[in-house]
Design a protein around this motif. Structure first.
Motif, short mmCIF file in Angstrom:
data_model
loop_
_atom_site.label_atom_id
_atom_site.label_comp_id
_atom_site.label_asym_id
_atom_site.label_seq_id
_atom_site.Cartn_x
_atom_site.Cartn_y
_atom_site.Cartn_z
N TYR A 35 2.81 2.72 8.52
CA TYR A 35 1.88 2.02 7.63
C TYR A 35 1.88 0.55 8.01
O TYR A 35 2.88 -0.01 8.46
CB TYR A 35 2.30 2.17 6.18
N PHE A 91 5.59 -0.75 8.41
CA PHE A 91 6.60 0.09 7.77
C PHE A 91 6.50 1.50 8.31
O PHE A 91 5.41 2.02 8.54
CB PHE A 91 6.38 0.14 6.26
N PHE A 105 11.10 5.06 2.84
CA PHE A 105 10.60 3.95 3.63
C PHE A 105 11.72 3.19 4.32
O PHE A 105 12.81 3.01 3.78
CB PHE A 105 9.81 2.98 2.75
N PRO A 107 12.87 -0.58 6.18
CA PRO A 107 12.77 -1.97 5.70
C PRO A 107 11.58 -2.72 6.28
O PRO A 107 11.24 -3.80 5.81
CB PRO A 107 14.08 -2.59 6.16
N GLY B 42 10.87 -5.71 1.63
CA GLY B 42 11.32 -4.33 1.78
C GLY B 42 10.75 -3.43 0.70
O GLY B 42 10.43 -3.86 -0.40
N ILE B 43 10.60 -2.16 1.05
CA ILE B 43 10.02 -1.18 0.12
C ILE B 43 11.07 -0.15 -0.25
O ILE B 43 11.78 0.38 0.61
CB ILE B 43 8.81 -0.49 0.76
N SER B 45 11.54 3.46 -2.46
CA SER B 45 10.88 4.54 -3.18
C SER B 45 11.57 4.73 -4.52
O SER B 45 12.77 4.96 -4.57
CB SER B 45 10.99 5.84 -2.38
#
Lengths: 114, 109
Positions: A35, A91, A105, A107, B42-43, B45
């Motif tokens: 993404y 990402f 996901f 980082p 940062g993501i 979930s």
């Protein structure tokens, strides 16, 4: 069990150079998604891969971008001849073979093109 | 058209307040994801749910499949909850996620 790993975390390239972004999925995960998040924009799908196969690349720009997920090793997102507009956070996420499982996901890699 | 919409876009609240973020989607999905993106980028979930309700600590996510709507709640909000919260869904027949525009939450001490 290590999470999704991406490297490098930050990448600086000059216009015209190549950028290679790596994603190592979680152990046991065979699906990888890339993404892109452009500055001040939301996340957008680029490509979905399973081991050695590209399943859906409908979000990939038609030129300069390619992705692979070999039998061994990480998934690679490659951007040739980068331009300033490629500057973004990239990402990757991985999931196990079951479609209904969540995507985990990494980082992200922040690419800056000078 | 496969769309995911979130509201509000921005939300500022005092520490301790109960927070609700809403997400609606246009067509059928198999599951809905809630993600958290910290200021550093940062993501994480938070939840993946296909029906009912899930709870993790002070976070609660609910989904109503018939109404095509999901909510994320935060109880006893804290400044460390300040982040962008994103809902995302894979539409039927398609594993890739379509993302909402995100809700920027700021909790003031």
């Amino acid at each position: 069990n290590a999470g999704v790993m991406q490297n490098p975390r930050h990448l600086v390239r000059r216009r015209g150079q190549e950028a290679r972004l790596r994603c190592s999925p979680m152990k046991g995960h065979s699906h990888v998604y890339w993404y892109r998040q452009l500055p001040e924009e939301g996340l957008k799908f680029m490509v979905y891969l399973q081991k050695e196969n590209i399943i859906d690349e409908s979000g990939m720009p038609k030129e300069r971008f390619s992705a692979e997920f070999p039998k061994e090793g990480p998934s690679i997102l490659r951007i040739q001849q980068v331009v300033r507009g490629d500057s973004a956070a990239y990402f990757c996420a991985s999931s196990p073979p079951s479609f209904t499982d969540t995507q985990y996901f990494g980082p992200g890699t922040r690419l800056t093109v000078l | 058209k496969n769309e995911v919409e979130q509201s509000p876009q921005n939300l500022t609240a005092q520490e301790g307040e109960f927070i609700t973020i809403n997400c609606s989607y246009s067509v059928g999905i198999s599951a809905l994801h809630w993600l958290q993106q910290h200021p550093g980028g940062g993501i994480v979930s938070l939840f993946m749910l296909s029906s009912g309700k899930k709870k993790h600590g002070r976070l609660i996510a609910t989904i109503n499949i018939q109404e095509k709507h999901s909510s994320l709640h935060i109880t006893a909000s804290h400044p460390r909850d300040s982040a962008v919260y994103i809902c995302a869904a894979p539409f039927f027949g398609n594993e890739k996620l379509t993302f909402g525009t995100g809700t920027r939450l700021t909790i003031i001490p």
